[in-house]
Design a protein around this motif. Structure first.
Motif, short mmCIF file in Angstrom:
data_model
loop_
_atom_site.label_atom_id
_atom_site.label_comp_id
_atom_site.label_asym_id
_atom_site.label_seq_id
_atom_site.Cartn_x
_atom_site.Cartn_y
_atom_site.Cartn_z
N LYS A 4 0.81 -1.23 0.00
CA LYS A 4 0.00 0.00 0.00
C LYS A 4 0.84 1.28 0.00
O LYS A 4 0.36 2.32 -0.45
CB LYS A 4 -0.95 -0.01 1.21
CG LYS A 4 -2.03 -1.08 1.10
CD LYS A 4 -2.93 -1.09 2.32
CE LYS A 4 -4.00 -2.18 2.20
NZ LYS A 4 -4.88 -2.22 3.40
N LEU A 5 2.06 1.20 0.48
CA LEU A 5 2.87 2.41 0.62
C LEU A 5 3.91 2.60 -0.48
O LEU A 5 4.59 3.62 -0.52
CB LEU A 5 3.58 2.41 1.97
CG LEU A 5 2.72 2.28 3.23
CD1 LEU A 5 3.59 2.35 4.48
CD2 LEU A 5 1.65 3.35 3.27
N HIS A 6 4.04 1.64 -1.38
CA HIS A 6 5.15 1.70 -2.33
C HIS A 6 4.88 2.59 -3.54
O HIS A 6 5.80 2.91 -4.28
CB HIS A 6 5.51 0.30 -2.81
CG HIS A 6 4.66 -0.22 -3.94
ND1 HIS A 6 3.50 -0.93 -3.73
CD2 HIS A 6 4.79 -0.10 -5.28
CE1 HIS A 6 2.96 -1.25 -4.89
NE2 HIS A 6 3.72 -0.76 -5.85
N LYS A 7 3.65 3.06 -3.72
CA LYS A 7 3.28 3.72 -4.97
C LYS A 7 4.15 4.91 -5.32
O LYS A 7 4.61 5.05 -6.45
CB LYS A 7 1.80 4.15 -4.90
CG LYS A 7 0.82 2.99 -4.72
CD LYS A 7 0.86 2.02 -5.89
CE LYS A 7 -0.27 0.98 -5.80
NZ LYS A 7 -0.13 0.08 -4.65
N ASP A 8 4.40 5.81 -4.39
CA ASP A 8 5.16 7.03 -4.69
C ASP A 8 6.53 7.08 -4.02
O ASP A 8 7.19 8.11 -4.06
CB ASP A 8 4.35 8.27 -4.25
CG ASP A 8 3.01 8.37 -4.96
OD1 ASP A 8 2.98 8.13 -6.18
OD2 ASP A 8 2.01 8.68 -4.29
N ILE A 9 6.94 5.98 -3.42
CA ILE A 9 8.15 6.03 -2.61
C ILE A 9 9.39 6.27 -3.44
O ILE A 9 10.31 6.98 -3.03
CB ILE A 9 8.29 4.74 -1.76
CG1 ILE A 9 9.40 4.90 -0.73
CG2 ILE A 9 8.54 3.53 -2.65
CD1 ILE A 9 9.12 5.90 0.34
N ARG A 10 9.45 5.70 -4.65
CA ARG A 10 10.64 5.90 -5.46
C ARG A 10 10.84 7.38 -5.77
O ARG A 10 11.95 7.91 -5.64
CB ARG A 10 10.56 5.11 -6.77
CG ARG A 10 11.88 5.09 -7.53
CD ARG A 10 11.74 4.56 -8.93
NE ARG A 10 11.11 5.54 -9.81
CZ ARG A 10 11.05 5.44 -11.13
NH1 ARG A 10 11.58 4.38 -11.72
NH2 ARG A 10 10.47 6.36 -11.86
N GLU A 11 9.76 8.04 -6.14
CA GLU A 11 9.84 9.46 -6.46
C GLU A 11 10.27 10.29 -5.25
O GLU A 11 11.05 11.23 -5.37
CB GLU A 11 8.50 9.95 -6.99
CG GLU A 11 8.13 9.45 -8.38
CD GLU A 11 7.76 7.97 -8.42
OE1 GLU A 11 7.86 7.35 -9.50
OE2 GLU A 11 7.40 7.42 -7.34
N GLN A 12 9.77 9.92 -4.07
CA GLN A 12 10.13 10.65 -2.85
C GLN A 12 11.62 10.51 -2.54
O GLN A 12 12.29 11.49 -2.20
CB GLN A 12 9.30 10.13 -1.67
CG GLN A 12 7.81 10.41 -1.78
CD GLN A 12 7.03 9.70 -0.69
OE1 GLN A 12 7.56 9.38 0.37
NE2 GLN A 12 5.75 9.45 -0.94
N VAL A 13 12.12 9.28 -2.65
CA VAL A 13 13.52 9.04 -2.30
C VAL A 13 14.44 9.60 -3.39
O VAL A 13 15.50 10.16 -3.09
CB VAL A 13 13.78 7.54 -2.06
CG1 VAL A 13 15.23 7.30 -1.67
CG2 VAL A 13 12.86 7.01 -0.96
N VAL A 14 14.04 9.45 -4.65
CA VAL A 14 14.84 10.04 -5.73
C VAL A 14 14.97 11.55 -5.54
O VAL A 14 16.06 12.11 -5.68
CB VAL A 14 14.21 9.73 -7.10
CG1 VAL A 14 14.76 10.66 -8.17
CG2 VAL A 14 14.46 8.28 -7.50
N ALA A 15 13.86 12.21 -5.24
CA ALA A 15 13.91 13.66 -5.03
C ALA A 15 14.89 14.02 -3.93
O ALA A 15 15.61 15.03 -4.02
CB ALA A 15 12.51 14.18 -4.70
N ARG A 16 14.97 13.20 -2.91
CA ARG A 16 15.86 13.47 -1.78
C ARG A 16 17.33 13.37 -2.21
O ARG A 16 18.14 14.25 -1.87
CB ARG A 16 15.57 12.49 -0.65
CG ARG A 16 16.39 12.70 0.61
CD ARG A 16 15.97 13.94 1.36
NE ARG A 16 14.62 13.81 1.85
CZ ARG A 16 14.28 13.16 2.98
NH1 ARG A 16 15.22 12.61 3.74
NH2 ARG A 16 13.03 13.10 3.36
#
Length: 226
Positions: free
Chosen positions: A94-106
């Motif tokens: 349920k939580l993986h949908k936007d996580i890549r974008e969040q971590v990439v932005a960081r």
């Protein structure tokens, strides 16, 4: 201080091409597992056991949590506001949908990687993240080398990174020139080791299993449909 998810992402991006070395099924799920594990290691989230108000095996949020990182805070809020208490597996899904974008932005914001947009065949948009400043990643990689290849004892954070890499069968991708079987076996030993408290070790085991199962389900579905 970087998040475990940030360190994982840097390890799983090819420094030259900027492309992930694992597929799009594995990457967001292992990053989500890293977020859950970070919350477990700092005592914010735990896997409920017997005789607790939260059902056994579900994620419970500590009443005394003090999370300040936005990525971790979003995960905590999602776990707290879920209609039903989440298991580690359901949280990964349920939580993986936007996580890549969040971590990439960081990691882009930190200057570790750049962001390059292009197209394939002039039609399909692509984005890659080649390394700009690899000094932090090099330190993480050196620590992993000392543990996975030189055989030194890992600290808790390094053990968590190793467990997550092992869950998606990617340890040999981080060290492609090393003995593949030896590295994989060492990683599995660390993932199952006695390096953490009982509560954290339980979280590690459950997240490890959750990520392993989560990355296999889409693969099996694709195989059955082909």
């Amino acid at each position: 201080m970087t998040l475990i998810a940030e360190d994982l992402l840097l390890l799983l991006l090819d420094d030259g091409t900027g492309k992930p070395v694992v597929d799009s099924t594995k990457l967001p799920r292992v990053l989500t597992g890293a977020v859950i594990l970070e919350l477990a290691m700092d005592g914010t989230v735990s896997v409920a056991g017997d005789n607790e108000t939260t059902k056994k095996g579900r994620l419970a949020v500590s009443g005394a949590r003090t999370v300040s990182d936005p990525i971790l805070e979003r995960a905590v809020e999602a776990i707290e506001t879920a209609k039903r208490p989440m298991t580690p597996k359901s949280a990964v899904e349920k939580l993986h949908k936007d996580i890549r974008e969040q971590v990439v932005a960081r990691v882009v914001e930190r200057g570790f990687v750049g962001e390059e947009k292009g197209t394939v065949l002039g039609l399909f948009p692509t984005t890659t993240w080649p390394a700009l400043d690899s000094s932090h990643e090099d330190r993480v990689r050196e620590t992993l080398h000392s543990v996975l290849i030189d055989g030194l004892d890992p600290d808790a954070r390094t053990s968590a990174v190793v467990a997550l890499l092992s869950a998606i069968d990617a340890t040999h991708k981080v060290f492609p020139d090393a003995d593949k079987r030896a590295v994989k076996n060492r990683a599995k030993d660390i993932a199952q080791g006695e390096w953490a408290s009982d509560a954290v070790r339980k979280a590690v085991q459950d997240v490890y299993t959750a990520v392993t199962v989560a990355v296999m389900v889409p693969v099996m579905a694709g195989t059955s449909g082909s």
